[in-house]
Structures are given as C-alpha cells and as structure tokens.
Design a protein around this motif. Structure first.
Motif, PDB file in Angstrom:
ATOM      1  N   PRO A   1      -4.103  -5.591  -2.574  1.00 40.87           N
ATOM      2  CA  PRO A   1      -4.588  -4.703  -1.508  1.00 40.87           C
ATOM      3  C   PRO A   1      -3.498  -3.876  -0.833  1.00 40.87           C
ATOM      4  O   PRO A   1      -3.772  -2.767  -0.382  1.00 40.87           O
ATOM      5  CB  PRO A   1      -5.235  -5.674  -0.516  1.00 40.87           C
ATOM      6  CG  PRO A   1      -4.625  -7.004  -0.809  1.00 40.87           C
ATOM      7  CD  PRO A   1      -4.354  -7.008  -2.279  1.00 40.87           C
ATOM      8  N   LEU A   2      -2.267  -4.385  -0.795  1.00 39.35           N
ATOM      9  CA  LEU A   2      -1.202  -3.671  -0.082  1.00 39.35           C
ATOM     10  C   LEU A   2      -0.382  -2.761  -0.991  1.00 39.35           C
ATOM     11  O   LEU A   2       0.250  -1.813  -0.518  1.00 39.35           O
ATOM     12  CB  LEU A   2      -0.253  -4.673   0.602  1.00 39.35           C
ATOM     13  CG  LEU A   2      -0.886  -5.615   1.627  1.00 39.35           C
ATOM     14  CD1 LEU A   2       0.168  -6.531   2.224  1.00 39.35           C
ATOM     15  CD2 LEU A   2      -1.582  -4.825   2.726  1.00 39.35           C
ATOM     16  N   THR A   3      -0.374  -3.034  -2.297  1.00 39.73           N
ATOM     17  CA  THR A   3       0.536  -2.308  -3.192  1.00 39.73           C
ATOM     18  C   THR A   3      -0.153  -1.435  -4.245  1.00 39.73           C
ATOM     19  O   THR A   3       0.503  -0.611  -4.876  1.00 39.73           O
ATOM     20  CB  THR A   3       1.456  -3.300  -3.915  1.00 39.73           C
ATOM     21  OG1 THR A   3       0.658  -4.252  -4.630  1.00 39.73           O
ATOM     22  CG2 THR A   3       2.347  -4.046  -2.919  1.00 39.73           C
ATOM     23  N   ALA A   4      -1.461  -1.609  -4.450  1.00 40.43           N
ATOM     24  CA  ALA A   4      -2.158  -0.809  -5.462  1.00 40.43           C
ATOM     25  C   ALA A   4      -2.108   0.669  -5.087  1.00 40.43           C
ATOM     26  O   ALA A   4      -2.309   1.047  -3.936  1.00 40.43           O
ATOM     27  CB  ALA A   4      -3.609  -1.268  -5.598  1.00 40.43           C
TER      28      ALA A   4
ATOM     29  N   GLY B   1      -0.971   1.145   0.155  1.00 41.39           N
ATOM     30  CA  GLY B   1      -1.208   1.355   1.575  1.00 41.39           C
ATOM     31  C   GLY B   1      -0.210   0.640   2.452  1.00 41.39           C
ATOM     32  O   GLY B   1       0.160   1.126   3.525  1.00 41.39           O
ATOM     33  N   GLY B   2       0.259  -0.541   2.024  1.00 39.50           N
ATOM     34  CA  GLY B   2       1.233  -1.276   2.810  1.00 39.50           C
ATOM     35  C   GLY B   2       2.522  -0.502   3.007  1.00 39.50           C
ATOM     36  O   GLY B   2       3.145  -0.567   4.075  1.00 39.50           O
ATOM     37  N   GLY B   3       2.940   0.242   1.991  1.00 34.14           N
ATOM     38  CA  GLY B   3       4.176   1.014   2.064  1.00 34.14           C
ATOM     39  C   GLY B   3       4.139   2.116   3.103  1.00 34.14           C
ATOM     40  O   GLY B   3       5.192   2.550   3.600  1.00 34.14           O
ATOM     41  N   LEU B   4       2.929   2.566   3.459  1.00 32.39           N
ATOM     42  CA  LEU B   4       2.808   3.655   4.438  1.00 32.39           C
ATOM     43  C   LEU B   4       3.203   3.214   5.845  1.00 32.39           C
ATOM     44  O   LEU B   4       3.414   4.056   6.720  1.00 32.39           O
ATOM     45  CB  LEU B   4       1.376   4.194   4.440  1.00 32.39           C
ATOM     46  CG  LEU B   4       0.917   4.868   3.140  1.00 32.39           C
ATOM     47  CD1 LEU B   4      -0.550   5.241   3.220  1.00 32.39           C
ATOM     48  CD2 LEU B   4       1.761   6.102   2.830  1.00 32.39           C
ATOM     49  N   ALA B   5       3.346   1.911   6.050  1.00 35.51           N
ATOM     50  CA  ALA B   5       3.819   1.419   7.351  1.00 35.51           C
ATOM     51  C   ALA B   5       5.242   1.897   7.635  1.00 35.51           C
ATOM     52  O   ALA B   5       5.655   1.990   8.792  1.00 35.51           O
ATOM     53  CB  ALA B   5       3.753  -0.102   7.383  1.00 35.51           C
ATOM     54  N   ASP B   6       5.994   2.205   6.555  1.00 36.38           N
ATOM     55  CA  ASP B   6       7.382   2.667   6.707  1.00 36.38           C
ATOM     56  C   ASP B   6       7.494   4.195   6.715  1.00 36.38           C
ATOM     57  O   ASP B   6       8.609   4.735   6.744  1.00 36.38           O
ATOM     58  CB  ASP B   6       8.245   2.127   5.552  1.00 36.38           C
ATOM     59  CG  ASP B   6       8.289   0.606   5.526  1.00 36.38           C
ATOM     60  OD1 ASP B   6       8.229   0.002   6.612  1.00 36.38           O
ATOM     61  OD2 ASP B   6       8.372   0.030   4.423  1.00 36.38           O
TER      62      ASP B   6
ATOM     63  N   ALA C   1      -3.491   0.179  10.428  1.00 38.34           N
ATOM     64  CA  ALA C   1      -2.385   0.770  11.197  1.00 38.34           C
ATOM     65  C   ALA C   1      -1.559   1.709  10.324  1.00 38.34           C
ATOM     66  O   ALA C   1      -1.135   2.783  10.777  1.00 38.34           O
ATOM     67  CB  ALA C   1      -1.500  -0.336  11.770  1.00 38.34           C
ATOM     68  N   ALA C   2      -1.329   1.315   9.054  1.00 39.09           N
ATOM     69  CA  ALA C   2      -0.535   2.145   8.144  1.00 39.09           C
ATOM     70  C   ALA C   2      -1.232   3.475   7.847  1.00 39.09           C
ATOM     71  O   ALA C   2      -0.593   4.534   7.823  1.00 39.09           O
ATOM     72  CB  ALA C   2      -0.262   1.385   6.847  1.00 39.09           C
TER      73      ALA C   2
ATOM     74  N   PHE D   1      -0.129   7.225   8.665  1.00 40.43           N
ATOM     75  CA  PHE D   1      -0.163   8.227   7.592  1.00 40.43           C
ATOM     76  C   PHE D   1      -0.772   9.531   8.106  1.00 40.43           C
ATOM     77  O   PHE D   1      -0.209  10.625   7.936  1.00 40.43           O
ATOM     78  CB  PHE D   1      -0.978   7.648   6.433  1.00 40.43           C
ATOM     79  CG  PHE D   1      -1.092   8.513   5.203  1.00 40.43           C
ATOM     80  CD1 PHE D   1       0.000   9.158   4.664  1.00 40.43           C
ATOM     81  CD2 PHE D   1      -2.327   8.661   4.567  1.00 40.43           C
ATOM     82  CE1 PHE D   1      -0.109   9.929   3.500  1.00 40.43           C
ATOM     83  CE2 PHE D   1      -2.454   9.423   3.416  1.00 40.43           C
ATOM     84  CZ  PHE D   1      -1.348  10.057   2.883  1.00 40.43           C
ATOM     85  N   ALA D   2      -1.935   9.416   8.760  1.00 42.90           N
ATOM     86  CA  ALA D   2      -2.604  10.605   9.295  1.00 42.90           C
ATOM     87  C   ALA D   2      -1.778  11.275  10.383  1.00 42.90           C
ATOM     88  O   ALA D   2      -1.715  12.514  10.476  1.00 42.90           O
ATOM     89  CB  ALA D   2      -3.983  10.220   9.833  1.00 42.90           C
ATOM     90  N   LYS D   3      -1.105  10.469  11.197  1.00 40.30           N
ATOM     91  CA  LYS D   3      -0.280  11.001  12.287  1.00 40.30           C
ATOM     92  C   LYS D   3       0.920  11.780  11.740  1.00 40.30           C
ATOM     93  O   LYS D   3       1.244  12.884  12.202  1.00 40.30           O
ATOM     94  CB  LYS D   3       0.194   9.832  13.159  1.00 40.30           C
ATOM     95  CG  LYS D   3       0.924  10.232  14.430  1.00 40.30           C
ATOM     96  CD  LYS D   3       1.246   8.990  15.245  1.00 40.30           C
ATOM     97  CE  LYS D   3       2.234   9.309  16.356  1.00 40.30           C
ATOM     98  NZ  LYS D   3       2.693   8.064  17.031  1.00 40.30           N
ATOM     99  N   VAL D   4       1.573  11.209  10.725  1.00 43.31           N
ATOM    100  CA  VAL D   4       2.721  11.894  10.107  1.00 43.31           C
ATOM    101  C   VAL D   4       2.265  13.178   9.418  1.00 43.31           C
ATOM    102  O   VAL D   4       2.944  14.212   9.484  1.00 43.31           O
ATOM    103  CB  VAL D   4       3.430  10.947   9.110  1.00 43.31           C
ATOM    104  CG1 VAL D   4       4.480  11.700   8.292  1.00 43.31           C
ATOM    105  CG2 VAL D   4       4.082   9.788   9.855  1.00 43.31           C
TER     106      VAL D   4
END
Length: 378
Positions: A107-110, A166-171, A225-226, A230-233
């Motif tokens: 779920p976090l890396t696909a 999706g998890g990567g978008l937290a960074d 949150a990620a 993403f949308a904010k950036v």
C-alpha cells in the motif's frame, strides 16, 4: 409477418470466473440450444476497470503490448487497444492488484509508473484520443508514478527524487511538471471511472479503498496526509487548479491516479458511458429486440455506475427490454426495475453452492441462458 428476434449480449466479466468475452460465448451457446435461429450480437463491456482493454479488442480494436513497470517496479507485459487514432488504456494492465504476487500487498510503495509508460506508448502509436480506464489498482500514489513516467519530477528537500508509492510523497518538497510530454496538450484524454471520490478525506482514496490494498489504519492515515501534501506542493507549482482537482469527482479513483489524470487535462466521465460510446453500443442496441447484461455480483454497487446499470439505462431510453445474468443477486425486484432491468437470473438459482458456482460458472451460465430463451424467445 414474424419479426426476427435479435439478442444483444452486453455483459461485463464475472470476476474470478469468466471474462466478459467468455460470458457472451456461454450465454450465446445456451440461447441457441433453445432458440437455434435467434440472431445474437455480442458486445462485451467494461466500466473502465480491469477487462476494459479486452472489451475494446473484442469490439474490433487492435491489441498492442509493451513491457512496462509493474506496481513494484518489476517488468510486466501490458496491453492497450487502438483503433484509428483512438486508444483505450487500462491502468490495471500495468498497475493493478492482478500484477502483485498472490497474497502480497504494497500500500505504501506500489507505483503507477507503468501506467504512465502505457499512456506514452499510446502517444507513440499516434493516439489523439485516449480513453484512460482506471480501477482495480494496487496503488495509492495520486498518480505521481504515472506523471513521473510522462516527464514530471517529484523531489525531496535535498533535490532527490522521492521514493515510489504514496508513502514516498510524505517526503515531497517540490514538484516540477515542466518536462511533461508536450504531446499531452494535443490529446483528448478521457478519465473513465465508476468512482467519483475526492483525493483525500473521509471519502478519499486512502480511507475508502486503501484497506482493500492492504493498508492498515496507520497506513491510511499516512497516505491521506501524504496525498494532501502532494496536492499542496502541486498547488505551489501549477496554481489553484491543483487544489480544485483534489476535491473534483474522480480525483480519488484508482488510488488517486484520477487526480494525476485531471492535472494532465483529462475530462472525467462515467466509465461505462465512455466505453459504450467507444464500443459502438448505440447502433448495436438499435438492432436488438432483447438486451442481456450482467456481471458477477448484482448488488448496491451495480447501481452506482457499474456496467449493467449503464447498459440498462441506455436500453431503457431506447425502449428495449433488458434482463441480467449474474453469479449472485443481492438486489430486490423493485431495485432492478428502477434500474431498467426486467428480471435477473443468478447462477445460484440453479446451483446454490457458491463455490461450485464460481468453479463451474461457464456450464451453469449456459443453463441460465437456456431459461432466458424459454422465457423471452419463444
């Protein structure tokens, strides 16, 4: 003078049992055992999810295969369909749950990177209209992977690409869309889906669909949150429309790939409506005296944009009688009637054992079709 009866079979797949093409073949065989002279036209349908390319190929599109990245980055052979300058691209071909090893979720890396590669392949093949069917995804990355494959860059605070998924978008700290394939601005991109959820929030992609993809409650919170970040950036990169797209219908489709498609200028349409147009349903409907539609489970979800509801609505508008076949039926007669379906024929009516129904769906469906012929073609 006797009017020749002509049946149009416009059914979706029975998931886990029969493809839409196989459903049509089995129904045809059953009908003809009872009414050998009946005219039958098969038009397998799909609502944008898995099976969409197969439906297009059955309707005369040419199948094109490409090696692309699967949801975990592994190479997979995926297909799109092309007729003239119209392409049908199915995100599940590259980024669907079917592309994960059995029992494995990510779920976090696909990532949807392979879906972007399929879109690029359609552009390379000369497509000027692309129907982008989304559904059945293994991903919740907001379409970031797809956009990356088309030339976008998503960077962390050190200027390095963020990890996939999706998890990567937290960074994520910065987005650069200046490298997007310029051909996209000249293409009519249609986002075809039966999902009208927004990107985030209680009805967003992570909350509603994340658990189906193996996301724990903590994963859902992280992904939501990620994607909000993403949308904010992206708002900082492209302006207010990025925030508008995040709450637009369809943004949350297929783990948020709908959001990425809207950023590319896609227009959102109900998947079954788009596919009926593309497949040439209207002229086939005109030739029919009876329409048979269906899918594996006729239930509440069917009434919200699934293929049988779309077929029945179009048939009712043309004053054609509609019956449905299904594996299981979870709708009362009055709900079927409101949807424009005269009667439904579940496999469980013949074989109450659900396991047997799934294992022997083909032969049982033929027997169901025989009953339809006895009821409507004599």
């Amino acid at each position: 003078m006797q009017v020749t009866q002509r049946v149009l079979i416009a059914a979706d797949k029975f998931k886990g049992s029969l493809t839409a093409v196989e459903v049509a073949e089995r129904v045809t065989a059953g009908l003809r055992r009872v009414a050998p002279d009946v005219g039958v036209e098969a038009l397998p349908v799909a609502d944008g999810g898995d099976g969409t390319v197969a439906a297009a190929v059955a309707a005369g599109f040419e199948r094109h295969e490409r090696e692309v990245a699967g949801p975990l980055g592994q190479e997979v052979t995926a297909a799109f369909a092309l007729r003239g300058d119209t392409a049908v691209v199915e995100m599940a071909e590259a980024s669907g749950l079917q592309r994960l090893p059995r029992g494995v979720f990510a779920p976090l890396t696909a990532s949807t990177y392979g879906s972007g590669e399929l879109l690029r392949a359609a552009l390379d093949a000369g497509a000027r209209t692309i129907v982008f069917g989304v559904g059945g995804s293994a991903t919740t990355d907001g379409g970031a992977g797809m956009l990356s494959a088309l030339g976008a860059r998503f960077l962390d605070a050190d200027g390095e690409p963020v990890p996939p998924g999706g998890g990567g978008l937290a960074d994520l700290a910065r987005a650069d869309l200046s490298g997007l394939d310029p051909r996209l601005s000249d293409v009519d991109l249609v986002l075809a889906s039966d999902v009208d959820n927004p990107l985030t929030g209680p009805k967003g992609a992570p909350a509603v669909y994340g658990p189906q993809k193996g996301a724990s409650p903590d994963d859902v919170e992280l992904l939501d949150a990620a994607l909000a970040e993403f949308a904010k950036v992206l708002e900082a990169e492209v302006g207010p429309r990025a925030a508008e797209y995040a709450v637009a219908p369809g943004a949350g489709a297929a783990g948020g790939i709908g959001y990425g498609a809207l950023l590319l200028g896609a227009r959102f349409r109900a998947g079954i409506e788009v596919m009926l147009d593309v497949l040439g349903f209207a002229p086939a409907l005109e030739r029919a005296t009876l329409v048979i539609t269906g899918e594996g489970s006729l239930d509440e979800q069917t009434l919200h944009g699934k293929a049988p509801a779309g077929v029945a609505a179009a048939a009712r508008a043309a004053d054609k009688e509609v019956v449905a076949v299904c594996g299981r039926l979870a709708l009362p007669p009055e709900a079927l009637g409101r949807a424009g379906i005269r009667r439904a024929y579940p496999l469980t009516e013949i074989e109450p054992d659900v396991v047997k129904c799934i294992a022997e769906a083909g032969p049982i469906l033929e027997r169901v079709a025989e009953q339809i012929a006895r009821d409507f073609l004599r």
